[in-house]
Design a protein around this motif. Structure first.
Motif, PDB file in Angstrom:
ATOM      1  N   ALA A  71       1.114  -1.069  -0.019  1.00 36.63           N
ATOM      2  CA  ALA A  71      -0.226   0.336  -0.148  1.00 36.63           C
ATOM      3  C   ALA A  71       0.890   1.234  -0.043  1.00 36.63           C
ATOM      4  CB  ALA A  71      -0.693   0.108   1.052  1.00 36.63           C
ATOM      5  N   GLN A  72       1.881   1.591   0.429  1.00 32.07           N
ATOM      6  CA  GLN A  72       3.382   2.190   1.016  1.00 32.07           C
ATOM      7  C   GLN A  72       3.391   2.066  -0.475  1.00 32.07           C
ATOM      8  OE1 GLN A  72       3.292   5.782   2.498  1.00 32.07           O
ATOM      9  NE2 GLN A  72       3.428   4.480   4.384  1.00 32.07           N
ATOM     10  N   THR A  73       4.508   1.571  -0.788  1.00 36.06           N
ATOM     11  CA  THR A  73       4.590   1.605  -2.836  1.00 36.06           C
ATOM     12  C   THR A  73       3.534   2.086  -3.207  1.00 36.06           C
ATOM     13  OG1 THR A  73       5.795  -0.590  -2.546  1.00 36.06           O
ATOM     14  CG2 THR A  73       5.251   0.128  -4.618  1.00 36.06           C
ATOM     15  N   LEU A  74       2.290   1.701  -3.256  1.00 31.92           N
ATOM     16  CA  LEU A  74       1.173   2.102  -4.924  1.00 31.92           C
ATOM     17  C   LEU A  74       1.308   3.918  -4.320  1.00 31.92           C
ATOM     18  CD1 LEU A  74      -0.462   2.059  -6.149  1.00 31.92           C
ATOM     19  CD2 LEU A  74      -2.580   1.852  -4.555  1.00 31.92           C
ATOM     20  N   VAL A  75       1.490   4.293  -2.883  1.00 27.71           N
ATOM     21  CA  VAL A  75       1.630   6.091  -3.066  1.00 27.71           C
ATOM     22  C   VAL A  75       2.999   6.224  -3.272  1.00 27.71           C
ATOM     23  CG1 VAL A  75       0.747   7.882  -0.936  1.00 27.71           C
ATOM     24  CG2 VAL A  75      -0.194   6.012  -0.848  1.00 27.71           C
ATOM     25  N   LEU A  76       3.686   6.225  -2.870  1.00 23.61           N
ATOM     26  CA  LEU A  76       5.473   5.937  -3.186  1.00 23.61           C
ATOM     27  C   LEU A  76       5.595   6.667  -4.536  1.00 23.61           C
ATOM     28  CD1 LEU A  76       7.234   3.973  -0.333  1.00 23.61           C
ATOM     29  CD2 LEU A  76       7.171   6.537  -0.434  1.00 23.61           C
ATOM     30  N   LEU A  77       4.727   5.651  -5.299  1.00 26.19           N
ATOM     31  CA  LEU A  77       4.900   5.497  -6.640  1.00 26.19           C
ATOM     32  C   LEU A  77       4.862   6.990  -7.533  1.00 26.19           C
ATOM     33  CD1 LEU A  77       4.126   1.467  -7.772  1.00 26.19           C
ATOM     34  CD2 LEU A  77       6.404   2.797  -7.957  1.00 26.19           C
ATOM     35  N   THR A  78       3.465   7.892  -6.646  1.00 30.13           N
ATOM     36  CA  THR A  78       2.557   8.933  -7.388  1.00 30.13           C
ATOM     37  C   THR A  78       3.700  10.232  -6.444  1.00 30.13           C
ATOM     38  OG1 THR A  78       1.161   9.191  -5.324  1.00 30.13           O
ATOM     39  CG2 THR A  78       0.993   7.513  -7.592  1.00 30.13           C
ATOM     40  N   GLY A 124     -12.271   5.008   3.709  1.00 33.17           N
ATOM     41  CA  GLY A 124     -12.336   6.268   3.667  1.00 33.17           C
ATOM     42  C   GLY A 124     -11.122   7.629   4.425  1.00 33.17           C
ATOM     43  N   ILE A 125     -10.277   7.051   5.328  1.00 28.95           N
ATOM     44  CA  ILE A 125      -9.301   8.181   5.703  1.00 28.95           C
ATOM     45  C   ILE A 125      -7.948   7.991   4.306  1.00 28.95           C
ATOM     46  CG2 ILE A 125      -7.310   7.733   7.039  1.00 28.95           C
ATOM     47  CD1 ILE A 125      -8.789   6.222   9.447  1.00 28.95           C
ATOM     48  N   GLY A 126      -8.144   6.830   3.603  1.00 30.86           N
ATOM     49  CA  GLY A 126      -7.308   7.036   2.475  1.00 30.86           C
ATOM     50  C   GLY A 126      -8.187   8.319   1.377  1.00 30.86           C
ATOM     51  N   ALA A 127      -9.120   8.026   1.180  1.00 25.74           N
ATOM     52  CA  ALA A 127      -9.844   8.814  -0.035  1.00 25.74           C
ATOM     53  C   ALA A 127      -9.703  10.161   0.934  1.00 25.74           C
ATOM     54  CB  ALA A 127     -11.392   8.318  -0.102  1.00 25.74           C
ATOM     55  N   LEU A 128      -9.822  10.935   2.273  1.00 26.01           N
ATOM     56  CA  LEU A 128      -9.356  11.823   2.653  1.00 26.01           C
ATOM     57  C   LEU A 128      -8.099  12.425   2.288  1.00 26.01           C
ATOM     58  CD1 LEU A 128     -11.677  12.074   6.064  1.00 26.01           C
ATOM     59  CD2 LEU A 128     -12.333  13.243   3.619  1.00 26.01           C
ATOM     60  N   ASN A 129      -7.460  11.596   2.634  1.00 26.14           N
ATOM     61  CA  ASN A 129      -5.762  11.485   2.506  1.00 26.14           C
ATOM     62  C   ASN A 129      -5.813  11.712   0.676  1.00 26.14           C
ATOM     63  OD1 ASN A 129      -4.563  11.230   4.885  1.00 26.14           O
ATOM     64  ND2 ASN A 129      -4.429   9.360   4.819  1.00 26.14           N
ATOM     65  N   ARG A 208       0.189   2.376 -15.442  1.00 29.98           N
ATOM     66  CA  ARG A 208       1.092   2.660 -16.384  1.00 29.98           C
ATOM     67  C   ARG A 208       0.985   4.430 -15.718  1.00 29.98           C
ATOM     68  NH1 ARG A 208      -0.576  -0.273 -20.369  1.00 29.98           N
ATOM     69  NH2 ARG A 208      -2.184   1.151 -20.537  1.00 29.98           N
ATOM     70  N   TYR A 209       0.267   5.005 -15.642  1.00 32.03           N
ATOM     71  CA  TYR A 209      -0.597   6.186 -15.166  1.00 32.03           C
ATOM     72  C   TYR A 209      -0.049   6.920 -13.344  1.00 32.03           C
ATOM     73  CZ  TYR A 209      -3.721   6.986 -18.702  1.00 32.03           C
ATOM     74  OH  TYR A 209      -3.958   6.613 -20.526  1.00 32.03           O
ATOM     75  N   TRP A 210       0.115   5.739 -12.923  1.00 35.06           N
ATOM     76  CA  TRP A 210       0.741   6.266 -11.046  1.00 35.06           C
ATOM     77  C   TRP A 210       2.586   6.664 -11.396  1.00 35.06           C
ATOM     78  CZ3 TRP A 210      -2.492   1.635  -9.222  1.00 35.06           C
ATOM     79  CH2 TRP A 210      -3.875   2.549  -9.291  1.00 35.06           C
ATOM     80  N   TYR A 211       3.089   5.688 -12.478  1.00 37.29           N
ATOM     81  CA  TYR A 211       4.920   5.830 -12.691  1.00 37.29           C
ATOM     82  C   TYR A 211       4.500   6.818 -13.535  1.00 37.29           C
ATOM     83  CZ  TYR A 211       5.938   0.894 -11.386  1.00 37.29           C
ATOM     84  OH  TYR A 211       6.197  -0.115 -10.210  1.00 37.29           O
ATOM     85  N   ALA A 212       4.311   7.103 -14.468  1.00 44.11           N
ATOM     86  CA  ALA A 212       4.367   8.556 -15.182  1.00 44.11           C
ATOM     87  C   ALA A 212       4.249   9.896 -14.189  1.00 44.11           C
ATOM     88  CB  ALA A 212       3.112   8.736 -15.966  1.00 44.11           C
ATOM     89  N   ILE A 213       3.006  10.093 -13.407  1.00 44.88           N
ATOM     90  CA  ILE A 213       3.179  11.219 -11.978  1.00 44.88           C
ATOM     91  C   ILE A 213       3.629  11.377 -11.434  1.00 44.88           C
ATOM     92  CG2 ILE A 213       0.998  11.497 -10.317  1.00 44.88           C
ATOM     93  CD1 ILE A 213      -1.228  10.545 -11.761  1.00 44.88           C
ATOM     94  N   GLY A 214       4.222   9.443 -10.925  1.00 47.15           N
ATOM     95  CA  GLY A 214       5.412   9.611 -10.040  1.00 47.15           C
ATOM     96  C   GLY A 214       6.616  10.475 -10.899  1.00 47.15           C
ATOM     97  N   ALA A 234      -5.050   6.331  -5.662  1.00 46.22           N
ATOM     98  CA  ALA A 234      -3.832   5.718  -5.512  1.00 46.22           C
ATOM     99  C   ALA A 234      -4.041   5.245  -3.709  1.00 46.22           C
ATOM    100  CB  ALA A 234      -2.757   6.539  -5.854  1.00 46.22           C
ATOM    101  N   TYR A 235      -4.434   6.948  -3.563  1.00 48.26           N
ATOM    102  CA  TYR A 235      -4.641   6.941  -1.656  1.00 48.26           C
ATOM    103  C   TYR A 235      -5.713   5.417  -1.492  1.00 48.26           C
ATOM    104  CZ  TYR A 235      -1.069   9.983  -0.808  1.00 48.26           C
ATOM    105  OH  TYR A 235      -0.250  10.821  -1.351  1.00 48.26           O
ATOM    106  N   ALA A 236      -7.199   5.733  -2.126  1.00 45.60           N
ATOM    107  CA  ALA A 236      -8.271   5.034  -1.922  1.00 45.60           C
ATOM    108  C   ALA A 236      -7.397   3.733  -1.527  1.00 45.60           C
ATOM    109  CB  ALA A 236      -9.037   5.608  -2.628  1.00 45.60           C
ATOM    110  N   ILE A 237      -7.143   3.472  -2.788  1.00 41.29           N
ATOM    111  CA  ILE A 237      -6.870   1.717  -3.077  1.00 41.29           C
ATOM    112  C   ILE A 237      -5.727   1.209  -1.817  1.00 41.29           C
ATOM    113  CG2 ILE A 237      -5.884  -0.346  -4.195  1.00 41.29           C
ATOM    114  CD1 ILE A 237      -6.798   1.701  -6.893  1.00 41.29           C
ATOM    115  N   ALA A 238      -4.680   2.477  -1.745  1.00 41.79           N
ATOM    116  CA  ALA A 238      -4.125   2.140  -0.439  1.00 41.79           C
ATOM    117  C   ALA A 238      -5.374   1.911   0.696  1.00 41.79           C
ATOM    118  CB  ALA A 238      -2.598   3.180  -0.457  1.00 41.79           C
ATOM    119  N   GLY A 239      -5.404   2.619   1.222  1.00 41.04           N
ATOM    120  CA  GLY A 239      -6.750   2.854   2.142  1.00 41.04           C
ATOM    121  C   GLY A 239      -7.507   1.293   2.415  1.00 41.04           C
ATOM    122  N   VAL A 240      -7.945   0.632   1.201  1.00 37.66           N
ATOM    123  CA  VAL A 240      -8.564  -0.461   0.838  1.00 37.66           C
ATOM    124  C   VAL A 240      -7.323  -1.803   1.597  1.00 37.66           C
ATOM    125  CG1 VAL A 240      -8.937  -2.659  -0.688  1.00 37.66           C
ATOM    126  CG2 VAL A 240      -9.696   0.064  -0.891  1.00 37.66           C
TER     127      VAL A 240
END
Length: 335
Positions: A71-78, A124-129, A208-214, A234-240
């Motif tokens: 989950a942290q990796t997904l956010v770090l990639l962005t 919900g917490i991830g989505a707020l972030n 591909r988009y997350w890598y591009a954004i990061g 990305a933050y919402a999925i990390a929350g899941v």
């Protein structure tokens, strides 16, 4: 007999796979070597380390950190990170515990409601972030630090600072000691998370988009990518994933804990960075993060066996994170 075109296509696919494997190896760097060295060192230092029981304990403890590290990796990639994952796990644990107390004799209903509540709270917490980072453009450090403080306060207020005891026995027997296809449920979930996230990151446009954004958020925006939407996602999925971890951890400890997962934000970032995920974003993979999580848990386990104090262990973990960031900066300068 294969045609020249089929042979050429096969070689192209094989070359692509080889390049991907080499890319993973490049990103992992010295981590596999360090992991083997750590295994040998603790095996020599203590006869109790390299045993089937202890290695099983290490892997069982690591699987929770692996999911959070993914989950942290997904956010770090962005190009961001999430400091609120630990407090989210604590709030999930309290909410799950309270829900289960309302259904002591209804296993199916209790498990369904607890699972939905865990995922809903953490998502919900991830989505707020994601909302504050993507729409209001508040730096991830400020947003997630504030969220960590607020959510931790909510967890302590709801629980009144004490654990939620007396959870039904079916909860732990199903989600911790239970099995799916002969595989313990936590292991099954961890493998499923790795598989799904690998497919999502490497076989869909989302990845591909997350890598591009990061790599370059402005360039991604100019190329037509909905940067705000994908940051939020990305933050919402990390929350899941955090919600799933909170649910499994609560099943493991057998109670709702208001301080559960407090060390996970630091450890997940350290595991990801040690595994080759760039703190700058746009580079890394979930398998490196998973290996980094195993490394950290093995290090902690070995230090426990050798009698090293908890305070010293925290110092060593923090120092590892600093070293990992220094190495990350050095690699980018070289490139």
């Amino acid at each position: 007999m294969s045609t020249p075109r089929e042979v050429a296509t096969g070689r192209y696919v094989a070359l692509g796979r080889l390049r991907w494997v080499r890319g993973v190896i490049d990103q992992l760097g010295l981590l596999p070597v360090l992991l083997i060295g750590l295994l040998l060192f603790f095996s020599i230092a203590s006869p109790n380390f390299f045993t089937r029981t202890n290695l099983s304990t290490i892997l069982t403890q690591a699987l929770f950190l692996i999911i959070v590290s993914v989950a942290q990796t997904l956010v770090l990639l962005t190009g961001g990170f999430d400091l609120s994952m630990g407090s989210s796990i604590a709030l999930v644990s309290i909410v799950v515990g309270l829900q289960l107390l309302d259904h002591p004799d209804a296993p199916l209903t209790g498990l369904v409601i607890a699972t939905l509540a865990a995922i809903a709270v953490a998502t919900g917490i991830g989505a707020l972030n994601g909302l504050f980072v993507s729409v209001f453009r508040v730096p991830p450090f400020i947003v997630t630090l504030a969220m960590m403080t607020a959510v931790s306060g909510v967890a302590l207020k709801v629980s009144r600072g004490v654990p939620v005891f007396g959870l039904p026995g079916y909860f732990s027997s199903t989600l911790y000691t239970g099995k799916v296809l002969g595989i313990p449920v936590p292991w099954f979930v961890m493998v499923l998370v790795l598989l799904v996230m690998y497919l999502l990151l490497h076989w869909t446009r989302f990845g591909r988009y997350w890598y591009a954004i990061g790599s370059n958020a402005e360039a991604a925006r100019l190329s037509g990518i909905a940067v705000r939407f994908y940051l939020f996602l990305a933050y919402a999925i990390a929350g899941v994933l955090v919600g799933v971890t909170g649910l499994l951890l609560t099943a493991r400890v057998g109670s709702g804990e208001p301080t559960l997962g407090a060390s996970f934000p630091l450890e997940s970032i350290a595991a990801a960075v040690l595994g080759g995920v760039s703190i700058r974003g746009g580079e890394g993979n979930i398998f490196g993060a998973a290996l980094g999580a195993v490394f950290l848990v093995m290090l902690r386990n070995g230090m426990d066996i050798m009698g090293i104090s908890t305070y010293t262990q925290l110092i060593i973990t923090g120092a590892l994170l600093v070293v990992a960031v220094i190495i990350d900066n050095w690699v980018h300068r070289e490139r």
